[in-house]
Write an enzyme that holds these catalytic residues in place. Structure first.
Site, short mmCIF file in Angstrom:
data_model
loop_
_atom_site.label_atom_id
_atom_site.label_comp_id
_atom_site.label_asym_id
_atom_site.label_seq_id
_atom_site.Cartn_x
_atom_site.Cartn_y
_atom_site.Cartn_z
N SER A 33 -10.07 0.02 7.31
CA SER A 33 -9.54 0.08 5.94
C SER A 33 -8.94 -1.20 5.39
O SER A 33 -8.63 -1.27 4.21
CB SER A 33 -8.50 1.20 5.83
N SER A 56 -9.86 2.43 2.99
CA SER A 56 -8.90 3.09 2.13
C SER A 56 -7.98 2.15 1.37
O SER A 56 -7.35 2.57 0.40
CB SER A 56 -8.06 4.06 2.96
N LYS A 80 0.85 -1.20 0.00
CA LYS A 80 0.00 0.00 0.00
C LYS A 80 0.88 1.25 0.00
O LYS A 80 1.93 1.28 0.67
CB LYS A 80 -0.89 -0.03 1.25
N1 GLN Z 1 -12.95 4.85 6.39
C1 GLN Z 1 -12.36 5.30 7.62
C2 GLN Z 1 -11.93 6.72 7.48
O1 GLN Z 1 -12.20 7.31 6.51
C3 GLN Z 1 -11.23 4.40 8.01
C4 GLN Z 1 -10.03 4.64 7.23
C5 GLN Z 1 -8.90 3.75 7.62
O2 GLN Z 1 -9.09 2.75 8.30
N2 GLN Z 1 -7.71 4.16 7.22
O3 GLN Z 1 -11.31 7.27 8.34
#
Ligand code: GLN
Length: 493
Positions: free
Chosen positions: A183, A159, A78
């Site tokens: 995420s 994400s 990632k």
């Molecule tokens: N979707 C969540 C956010 O927008 C979690 C994102 C994540 O786990 N990096 O913060």
């Protein structure tokens, strides 16, 4: 050779060791798949030459009988992980062109274990999002499509959307993700793969671009539970460079895998039967309960009364920490810089941040700055910290009655690109099942359970006791064996 891309990491490892194919053949197959999958926009950088170099080293190591645990396995990283000499942008314009002179501990651990790197994976900018649409490189397209004929592009979740799409489209056998509030788990559920977030502190955060430091955890995503175990044990470990890294041994999770759940109690939190969740998701949840019972587990009802405050708590704490962490991107130290004509230092800061950050990141910085400001600190930030403690206590209490908790991973299947971008609250709601475990620092995993009426994957979510990744993985395996989820997105790309 294309069937090599359908194999799991365990199958590739074992076949490579048995001399059925070379590491070079594996790398060539996946490099070709990455190239053929460009329409999905899953990668920010492709590094086929690095995958080949690691493969050649693995072939030599095999000849010299000097294999490492991941010799011959190419993976995707990632783009939140700093990788030495390779662009590390966190899918933000503000880090465009940033080539770290160092390697994150986790990606370094994987490489030292023999893994090669296929490239860096697209993601929501700074890992802020649930759909991969906040990326400065544009959205990742899910390999899945609805069965009703509509060709509308779907999100792979976020994400870690590029990570999810890369596995589902067979462009990598394993990838790293990060999980701050879901995420790893939500994208895994959206594309029908497995992913685990370990206990906070298992994986070093050193060299991973910080979003919300008290929540961020790295973890693996892969085709199945065994592959997650293999990757995870090669990612974790104590790191003196991260003050929150746990100085404890890393178990051999793969060897410990067993789908026999006799003697285990699985808690079903009554508060998670929330309104608005489609009937198919509740039906899958009931199916999951039946599968775990079949594997020998006893089912108990538990209560997590503060769950309803988890999302608002998360969306105070995470932006607060982000606003502080992202203060460092000022045009002086990293990547992008914009100096307006005749402008002074302040003008440079403002222009750089205005140009460099996308809308969601700016929204988080503003929310975070607001909740940390003198007049509102106690009302929001302090209050959120108190509620976080209550949420943690709920879990501690629940785990006196059970060894594991089962819920759905997300309140819906994958949604269409653009569907929720104009409504941040609807987007945030996607994390409703994932966020509580993040706030409590607990290990949690998503495994595919089945398809919805539109032919889209749905995930089941397992939350374990602190440091008890083994039980989470074992229950994941029990579900995997019973669900028999072998569905794949039909290739259109
Ligand atoms: N979707 C969540 C956010 O927008 C979690 C994102 C994540 O786990 N990096 O913060």
């Amino acid at each position: 050779m294309s069937e090599l891309t359908s194999k799991t990491i365990a199958e590739l490892r074992d076949g490579f060791r048995a001399g059925e194919f070379s590491a070079r053949e594996i790398a060539d197959s996946f490099n070709a798949a990455v190239e053929a999958g460009r329409a999905l926009n899953a990668w920010t950088v492709e590094t086929p030459e690095l995958a080949v170099a690691a493969a050649d080293a693995a072939d030599q190591a095999r000849a010299a009988h000097d294999l490492k645990p991941l010799s011959g396995i190419p993976i995707g990283i990632k783009d939140l992980f700093c990788t030495e000499g390779v662009d590390s942008t966190t899918a933000s314009n503000i880090l465009r062109g940033f080539k770290p002179t160092y390697e994150s501990t986790v990606s370094g651990n994987l490489k030292r274990a023999g893994a090669g790197m296929l490239g860096k994976l697209n993601m929501d900018e700074f890992a802020m999002g649930s759909s991969n649409e906040t990326s400065a490189y544009g959205p990742v397209i899910s390999p899945w499509r609805r069965s009703d004929g509509g060709n509308a592009a779907l999100t792979p979740g976020g994400s870690s959307g590029g990570s999810a799409a890369a596995i589902a489209a067979r462009m990598a056998p394993g990838v790293t993700g990060t999980d701050t509030g879901g995420s790893i788990r939500q994208p895994a559920a959206f594309v029908g793969i497995s992913g685990i977030k370990p206990t906070y502190g298992r994986c070093s955060r050193w060299g991973i671009v910080a979003f919300a430091s008290s929540l961020d955890q790295a973890g693996p995503m892969a085709k199945d539970v065994r592959d997650c175990a293999i990757l995870l044990e090669n990612m974790c470990g104590f790191d003196p460079k991260d003050a929150t890294s746990l100085d404890i041994p890393v178990p051999n999770w793969e060897v410990g895998l067993s789908s026999d759940l006799n003697g285990k109690r699985v808690g079903i939190p009554k508060e998670y039967r929330i309104d608005g969740v489609p009937a198919e998701i509740n039906a899958l949840w009931d199916q999951g309960i039946a599968w775990l019972k079949d594997a020998g587990a006893e089912i108990v009802e538990i209560s997590l009364p503060h769950t309803k405050y988890a999302l608002p708590t998360y969306y105070i704490i995470a932006p607060a920490e982000a606003s502080s962490n992202l203060a460092r991107y000022d045009g002086v130290r990293y990547g992008f810089r914009d100096i307006p004509q005749g402008g002074n230092l302040d003008a440079m800061y403002a222009a750089t941040r205005d140009e460099g950050f996308g809308a969601e990141v700016k929204r988080r910085i503003m929310i975070g700055t607001y909740v940390l400001s003198a007049g509102f600190y106690d009302a929001y930030f302090t209050q959120a910290q108190k509620v976080r403690t209550l949420i943690k206590r709920d879990f501690a209490e629940a785990f006196t009655m059970c060894d594991l908790i089962l819920t759905p991973t997300a309140p819906s299947a994958a949604f269409g690109l653009g569907e929720k971008m104009s409504d941040p609250l609807a987007m945030y709601l996607n994390d409703v099942f994932a966020v509580p475990a993040s706030l409590a620092g607990l290990p949690a995993m998503s495994v595919p359970g089945g398809l919805d009426g539109q032919g889209l994957p749905l995930g089941l979510h397992l939350i374990g006791k602190e440091l008890d990744e083994q039980t989470v993985l074992n229950a994941g395996l029990a579900i995997e064996e019973r669900a028999g989820f072998t569905h794949r997105a039909e290739k259109w790309w």
